[in-house]
Design an enzyme around this catalytic site. Structure first.
Site, short mmCIF file in Angstrom:
data_model
loop_
_atom_site.label_atom_id
_atom_site.label_comp_id
_atom_site.label_asym_id
_atom_site.label_seq_id
_atom_site.Cartn_x
_atom_site.Cartn_y
_atom_site.Cartn_z
N CYS A 103 -4.94 1.60 -10.33
CA CYS A 103 -6.03 0.99 -11.08
C CYS A 103 -6.06 1.55 -12.50
O CYS A 103 -6.03 2.77 -12.70
CB CYS A 103 -7.36 1.25 -10.37
SG CYS A 103 -8.80 0.75 -11.35
N CYS A 162 -14.68 1.76 -7.78
CA CYS A 162 -13.99 2.12 -9.02
C CYS A 162 -14.85 3.07 -9.85
O CYS A 162 -14.38 4.08 -10.36
CB CYS A 162 -13.68 0.86 -9.82
SG CYS A 162 -12.49 1.08 -11.13
N CYS A 193 -9.61 3.66 -12.86
CA CYS A 193 -9.92 4.88 -12.10
C CYS A 193 -8.67 5.55 -11.54
O CYS A 193 -8.75 6.66 -11.02
CB CYS A 193 -10.90 4.56 -10.97
SG CYS A 193 -10.15 3.63 -9.63
N CYS A 211 -9.44 -2.16 -9.87
CA CYS A 211 -10.03 -2.30 -8.54
C CYS A 211 -10.91 -3.54 -8.50
O CYS A 211 -11.66 -3.81 -9.44
CB CYS A 211 -10.94 -1.11 -8.23
SG CYS A 211 -10.06 0.43 -8.03
N GLY A 232 -16.33 -12.80 18.52
CA GLY A 232 -15.39 -13.78 17.99
C GLY A 232 -15.71 -15.21 18.35
O GLY A 232 -15.12 -16.14 17.80
#
Lengths: 257, 284
Positions: free
Chosen positions: B245, B276, B248, B270, B36
């Protein structure tokens, strides 16, 4: 009450050209307001910044006693520790509220910032505390979500007080807090300040060039000239019976009006 | 055609010269050692402008090897301009294999998303970061923000979240949502939606972040704790959709809203095109 919150001895900050502040000695107790007066360039603000650790001292010592009773030597304190004290034990009220506030976030966020810095993470409680503090400084709680830019100068200055006092510091530094305010607003502000000091028992060091402020608020006063304290003592004594020629000049020139 | 180009002006493998790559790898090692923490690096002039992924490209260039398989996505999609161009750039200067399959890739460069398909150990994700400093919107001074990181003074970040709740009634920050890495450094996860924040936590893959203009890079090593900031009474939540979606039928992926005609008809699909497609194939 027996132990001073702050004891300063032989403190000096030398800018190298004769400017600065030199040989400063005083003690400050809980619930006490100390005013530092003097003309422009006499080293008042330098002294305040040196005490608050914003400038490094060149000589002398500043001992601060925290809430737990342990003593810290501020002139040699590590920065991490100084910043911790600055968040939890001190406040700093600037002359221009813009320097002391976050102008682009709401009043509530301004007041809550120090609490969040100390680890409070409950939004509802933070908000309630902020609202209570706004009321303490005579700002309606409806203004909680307004930005300081929408506030008048006097309100901004009161908001700054709330933001500093919310963590119940032991020592508050003020650099001409009434500088930009007109006389009636100033009077209310001083009234409020006196009440808060009385209620919370904080110690205040205030720089001002207004002897009226000194008379209203301060128990004790330091008069500075050319970086040195020329007279120190009880405020009433200094204002009614100044000994040093410069204090006499200051008192006669201002209180005549 | 390609061959004549190569013989005329040969680029070094992966465009950057070897010394620059070493400098970047050294910085990356430091970044991995301090999860970080923003490590400064000497960002190079790249053949595309700042803001188009110069940081990510430099990181990818410094770690890519002959055997790597590269996937590049932009907004989750493999076929958007930025993704296509960066993929083609690396195909040209390294000749490594490229793919659109998350599972097949060893190295994934991304602009806004972490793929829906869970990452596996050994994979590396490279993020293109516009603003590595999470505190920047509240504190303009770099000197001050570095001190805040050094002293771990992160109360300021909560001021922003407080302000969100005060104004919108909930934490309205929906992307670039600040995280605490390894309980020490506050970091910006680059502009990924907060939907992807939970994928950062204990990720089995190495996550690298590069900001070209700001000349900073940082890392989240595998299996590192990553916590999204929040209030006790306003906990961290991710976006949810009522629709599935349209292509899909997935219920648990991040959806893009697409307007399909002038009458305001819209569909949700998606954002991760590879995911997808896989879902559609498994159904067919």
């Amino acid at each position: 009450m027996s132990q001073p919150v702050l004891s300063v001895s032989g403190l000096a900050k030398d800018y190298g050209n004769g400017q600065g502040c030199f040989d400063i000695d005083f003690e400050l107790y809980e619930g006490e307001v100390l005013c530092i007066v003097g003309e422009s360039g006499s080293g008042k603000s330098t002294l305040l910044s040196t005490l608050a650790g914003r400038l490094s001292a060149d000589a002398g010592s500043v001992r601060f006693r925290d809430r737990a009773g342990s003593s810290h030597e501020l002139t040699t304190l590590a920065e991490a520790e100084r910043r911790r004290l600055a968040r939890s034990e001190w406040g700093f009220v600037t002359q221009h509220a813009r320097d002391g506030l976050r102008m682009n976030v709401s009043a509530g966020a301004n007041v809550s910032e120090r609490l969040m810095a100390l680890g409070q993470r409950h939004y509802g409680q933070l908000r309630e505390t902020a609202a209570q503090w706004l009321e303490k400084v005579e700002i309606s709680r409806e203004r909680l979500d307004d930005r300081p830019t929408a506030f008048s100068g006097g309100m901004q200055q009161r908001l700054q007080i709330a933001r500093n006092l919310v963590t119940q510091p032991r020592l508050v530094f003020m650099d001409e807090p009434t500088g930009g305010l007109d006389v009636s607003v100033q009077a209310r502000f001083l009234d409020l300040l006196r009440r808060l000091v009385h209620d919370t028992g904080i110690a205040v060091i205030m720089v001002t060039h207004d002897l009226g402020v000194t008379r209203l608020l301060a128990q004790r006063t330091l008069v500075m000239q050319q970086g040195r304290v020329v007279e120190a003592g009880l405020t009433d004594q200094i204002l009614d019976d100044p000994q040093h020629p410069y204090s006499q000049l200051l008192v006669s020139s201002i209180l005549q009006a | 055609m390609t061959e004549t180009c190569h013989s005329q002006w040969q680029y070094n493998f992966a465009f950057l010269d070897e010394n620059t790559k070493r400098m970047l790898r050294r910085a990356l090692l430091k970044a991995v050692a301090i999860p970080g923490y923003q490590v400064p690096f000497g960002s190079r002039e790249m053949p595309l402008p700042y803001g188009w992924g110069t940081g990510g490209i430099q990181l990818t260039a410094s770690i890519i090897g002959q055997d790597d398989v590269l996937k590049v996505i932009d907004q989750g999609a493999d076929d958007t301009t930025n993704a296509v161009n960066i993929r083609r750039f690396f195909a040209r200067v390294t000749s490594v294999a490229t793919t659109s399959s998350t599972a097949a890739a060893s190295l994934i460069q991304s602009r806004h998303r972490i793929p829906e398909t869970p990452l596996r150990p050994g994979q590396i994700m490279v993020f293109q970061v516009p603003e590595p400093e999470a505190l920047r919107t509240l504190e303009a001074s770099e000197v001050e923000t570095r001190k805040l990181h050094a002293h771990q003074e992160y109360g300021l970040m909560h001021v922003k979240l407080y302000e969100d709740i005060a104004r919108f009634g909930h934490i309205a920050t929906s992307y670039d949502y600040p995280v605490m890495v390894n309980q020490r450094y506050l970091s910006s996860p680059s502009p990924i939606p907060k939907f992807d924040n939970p994928k950062l936590h204990m990720s089995p893959a190495l996550l690298l972040f590069g900001a070209g203009r700001e000349k900073r890079l940082y890392a989240i090593p595998p299996h590192t704790r990553v916590e999204s900031l929040a209030f006790e009474d306003h906990p961290f939540t991710v976006q949810r959709w009522e629709q599935a979606c349209a292509l899909c039928g997935s219920h648990d992926s991040y959806l893009d809203e697409i307007i399909t005609d002038d009458a305001g008809a819209r569909m949700f699909v998606c954002s991760d095109t590879d995911y997808c497609q896989q879902q559609q194939e498994s159904k067919a």
